[in-house]
Write an enzyme that holds these catalytic residues in place. Sequence first.
Site, mmCIF file in Angstrom:
data_model
loop_
_atom_site.group_PDB
_atom_site.id
_atom_site.type_symbol
_atom_site.label_atom_id
_atom_site.label_comp_id
_atom_site.label_asym_id
_atom_site.label_seq_id
_atom_site.Cartn_x
_atom_site.Cartn_y
_atom_site.Cartn_z
ATOM 1 N N GLU A 208 0.822 -1.202 0.000
ATOM 2 C CA GLU A 208 0.000 0.000 0.000
ATOM 3 C C GLU A 208 0.861 1.259 0.000
ATOM 4 O O GLU A 208 1.992 1.254 0.497
ATOM 5 C CB GLU A 208 -0.909 0.036 1.239
ATOM 6 N N LYS A 210 2.387 4.568 1.277
ATOM 7 C CA LYS A 210 2.630 5.186 2.589
ATOM 8 C C LYS A 210 2.537 6.692 2.387
ATOM 9 O O LYS A 210 3.404 7.302 1.791
ATOM 10 C CB LYS A 210 3.990 4.802 3.167
ATOM 11 N N ARG A 215 -1.890 10.629 10.710
ATOM 12 C CA ARG A 215 -2.695 9.434 10.985
ATOM 13 C C ARG A 215 -3.969 9.839 11.731
ATOM 14 O O ARG A 215 -3.923 10.603 12.696
ATOM 15 C CB ARG A 215 -1.871 8.466 11.839
ATOM 16 N N GLU A 259 -5.304 8.220 6.939
ATOM 17 C CA GLU A 259 -4.488 9.423 7.021
ATOM 18 C C GLU A 259 -5.255 10.567 6.373
ATOM 19 O O GLU A 259 -6.121 10.354 5.520
ATOM 20 C CB GLU A 259 -3.159 9.241 6.278
ATOM 21 N N PHE A 299 -7.310 3.123 5.032
ATOM 22 C CA PHE A 299 -6.698 1.849 4.663
ATOM 23 C C PHE A 299 -7.146 0.693 5.547
ATOM 24 O O PHE A 299 -6.731 -0.443 5.323
ATOM 25 C CB PHE A 299 -5.166 1.942 4.676
ATOM 26 N N ARG A 377 3.879 -2.539 17.435
ATOM 27 C CA ARG A 377 4.613 -2.536 16.164
ATOM 28 C C ARG A 377 4.759 -3.987 15.730
ATOM 29 O O ARG A 377 5.770 -4.626 15.946
ATOM 30 C CB ARG A 377 5.981 -1.861 16.325
ATOM 31 N N LYS A 383 7.063 -1.082 6.892
ATOM 32 C CA LYS A 383 7.141 0.119 6.059
ATOM 33 C C LYS A 383 8.475 0.152 5.329
ATOM 34 O O LYS A 383 9.512 -0.235 5.869
ATOM 35 C CB LYS A 383 6.949 1.375 6.911
#
Length: 513
Positions: A208, A210, A215, A259, A299, A377, A383
């Site tokens: 996807e 970034k 956010r 976002e 997303f 995380r 990412k």
Amino acid sequence: MLLADVARTSREVAATSARSKKTALLAELFRGTSPAEAQTVITYLAGRLPQRRTGIGWRALGDPVPPADEPALAVLDVHSALDRIAAVAGKGAQAERKRLLHELMAAATEDEQQFLRGLIGGEVRQGALDALAAEALAVAAGADPADVRRAVMLSGSLGDVAQALLARGPQALTDYRLEVGRPVQPMLAHTAKDVDEALDKLGPCAVEEKLDGIRVQAHKDGDTVRIYTRTLDDITARLPEVAAAVGELAVRQAVLDGEVIALGPDGRPRPFQEVAGRTASRLDVAGARATVPLSPVFFDLLSVDGRDLLALTAADRHAELARVVPEPLRVRRLVAVDPQDGPTRAAARDFAAATLARGHEGVVVKALDAPYSAGRRGASWLKVKPVHTLDLVVLAVEWGHGRRTGKLSNLHLGARRPDGTFAMLGKTFKGLTDELLSWQTRHLLELAVSDDGWVVTVRPELVVEIAFDGVQRSTRYPEGVTLRFARVLRYREDKTAAQADTVEAVRALRLPD
């Protein structure tokens, strides 16, 4: 509980690298923590203050105060004292804060004073991250760690869960459910060096865009819409166009993750700084909206019409997202069902390259079989974004505090101008190991030309390699630009200051207006 107990545990946690030992130390402390103390103890261990800002500067913290001989300062007494300091305002506020601070420090032992200086100055970094503290709470209370993590995720506050858990035991965790209107901690991503590494680690996945925005978490309940930040602050009133877009979705209830970004007339993203400034602005929202209109891009979908989707796979959640949210409001993505297939890998690389060419930050690669693990995380989101580096010159350095007391810590970084002088671009103390701190203290003191007790100005001779995420405008620095998320990689003793990067090189990295 005495502050000395928290300070000692913080010091011991920082001194060990073993996760099991860190957990055991924290669990021991939590067993002696009362429910009323839980919020404060948890926050202090994480290196934060419940008051957020106290108005106390490093100069005031540096004033020597004779310490107490024996520990007698309770955690809640410290909390109350900092509340009083944070509440000081008006004429004579600085002097009154200083008086109250000296009063607090006089009641603290030498070890407690050191901990307080680091805590108030934001330099407590002992590795007691929220995830580790949640695990230790589970051990202390005899609860399932997964249940504790879920409760923290759904409440948005480790302190709240700690207080309930220590007061009522594991049964308290059943009270926490996903509720529309109560923000949850967002799922975060680890880093992969490139797309191929991410594909190898995750297997079937989605790649996807970034986006370089802010956010947000959007909650829709009938005609009521609330927009929250990553830190769970309510910013609905600042983003009327985002709230309106969410309100038009053809569902009764929903919790969405995404976002907000700003796009220029050419469809390319505007600088992150403009988005951040817009979301932070409380005044003249209508004027700010006209100048920097924002667009939501979603997303993930966490809940829809009363159904909790957190435990569903990413593939299933996206299917629901696609049903609820029209394509213009969804993030671009590429599904890689077989990432080991050559053409699939090439398509993923091409997608990442095209994303960068459109002006976005990089890509996030997400495992298709992963649930939504908020607040962690997780290894299921990776990412990938380019990291820039520059060789810059150290112009000055600030004396450290807390665990860095006696060391030169915060570097003032400069780039070379055409006339041979240097323009300051910003500061950083990130990326410095204890070994590197000691090394730079020795070498920079040899280059010192002045020391006012706070900042040591040095001859501009030492070159340091700095990694950073981007360049943005800044009125604080002479060339009008500064570095985003700068951190030290290494010192370049093989380079002279005349070989450092130039202001022009920095400007070339600046995002277009």
